[in-house]
Design a protein around this motif. Structure first.
Motif, short mmCIF file in Angstrom:
data_model
loop_
_atom_site.label_atom_id
_atom_site.label_comp_id
_atom_site.label_asym_id
_atom_site.label_seq_id
_atom_site.Cartn_x
_atom_site.Cartn_y
_atom_site.Cartn_z
N ASN A 221 5.35 79.33 67.21
CA ASN A 221 5.86 78.84 68.77
C ASN A 221 6.71 77.66 68.15
O ASN A 221 7.64 77.18 68.86
N LYS A 224 10.06 78.75 66.29
CA LYS A 224 10.98 79.67 67.20
C LYS A 224 12.26 78.68 67.46
O LYS A 224 13.35 79.18 67.56
N PRO A 225 12.26 77.56 67.77
CA PRO A 225 13.25 76.91 68.41
C PRO A 225 14.50 76.59 67.33
O PRO A 225 15.37 76.68 67.53
N GLU A 228 16.31 80.28 66.57
CA GLU A 228 16.94 81.13 67.43
C GLU A 228 18.23 81.07 67.48
O GLU A 228 19.00 79.89 67.19
N ALA A 260 8.54 79.58 72.91
CA ALA A 260 9.03 78.68 71.92
C ALA A 260 8.35 77.19 72.36
O ALA A 260 8.38 76.83 73.46
N SER A 272 10.11 74.52 76.02
CA SER A 272 9.47 75.89 75.87
C SER A 272 9.70 76.86 76.94
O SER A 272 9.79 76.39 78.29
#
Length: 275
Positions: A221, A224-225, A228, A260, A272
């Motif tokens: 998590n 992921k940011p 992406e 995220a 998030s």
């Protein structure tokens, strides 16, 4: 085309046909020294991917005559293979609309020190490669040694001066810092301006274990940011003859379900959210 399915495989028939069954968005072709004798076949594979609307990446051969490649090798034949194979693959990238992942080296060099002087030596060796900064060659980190993010000089004295296009291997970075998610996120933040491609693979953080996502200690998590909107594949270790890539597909499904984490990236808060 199945959204989020991003795979890696060889150019042999069994591997290639298995990957096409999943109709991926991206396929990275892992090449061997032997494959470089059949560059027309590499081109044919890329053209087949392009016909299907699949983005094509290649992975530069990892070995020469059984030994891992090293751009600073003292073996003149290895250095010659490194440069010639890179030149050939860059030409394929230019002519066939593909990109190629390349390592400066794969493992550490025994008792040789990791210091600023040797980092600058590596920087100049990379600078000597035609097309090193074209964006078609993407430089991947290792789990140890000069081109590992645990080298405190790598970013400031090599990557930034060269504006070096990167492929960040999340597990390699995690292993390089012996399983620190904080250090991993710090690297993801600092390399974000240069990284256009990522290898997503889990790890326990101690050795090169190449686990499916969710089976290691990486906090996805938080990853992921940063990935992406960019290209990436799921680079999971496969058993047997490496034909069945279902662990990569399972990892893609796992990643799609992750929320995220809220984090700071380039000074901008990433919120998030559920996928």
């Amino acid at each position: 085309m199945r959204k989020g399915i991003r795979l890696k495989g060889g150019i042999d028939d069994k591997s290639f046909e298995n990957r096409l069954r999943y109709d991926p968005e991206i396929l990275e072709l892992y090449l061997t020294e032997k494959d470089m004798e059949y560059t027309n076949r590499i081109r044919e594979r890329i053209r087949e991917l392009r016909r299907r609307g699949i983005s094509a990446y290649m992975h530069h051969p990892s070995k020469y005559r059984g030994a891992y490649l090293d751009i600073l090798s003292e073996d003149p034949e290895m250095r010659d293979f490194y440069r010639k194979s890179t030149e050939e693959l860059l030409q394929i990238c230019q002519e066939e609309d593909a990109k190629c992942v390349i390592h400066a080296h794969y493992v550490g060099l025994g008792d040789l020190p990791v210091n600023r002087e040797r980092t600058i030596e590596l920087r100049e060796a990379i600078r000597s490669i035609p097309g090193y900064d074209s964006g078609l060659l993407l430089w991947e980190d290792s789990t140890e040694g000069l081109f590992c993010y645990s080298n405190p000089y790598l970013i400031d004295d090599l990557i930034i001066p060269l504006s070096l296009p990167l492929n960040v291997d999340v597990s390699h970075t995690f292993i390089g810092f012996q399983g620190s998610n904080d250090k991993l996120e710090e690297v993801l933040q600092r390399t974000a301006p240069y990284a256009t491609y990522y290898h997503l693979v889990d790890s326990m953080g101690q050795r090169h274990d190449s686990l499916p996502l969710g089976e290691g200690l990486i906090e996805w998590n938080r990853v992921k940011p940063y990935v992406e909107g960019k290209d990436f594949i799921f680079e999971i270790n496969l058993t047997g003859d490496h034909t069945d890539c279902s662990p990569m597909v399972d990892s893609a499904e796992f990643f799609a379900k992750i929320k995220a984490a809220e984090t700071e990236r380039d000074g901008t808060k990433v919120v998030s959210r559920a996928d």
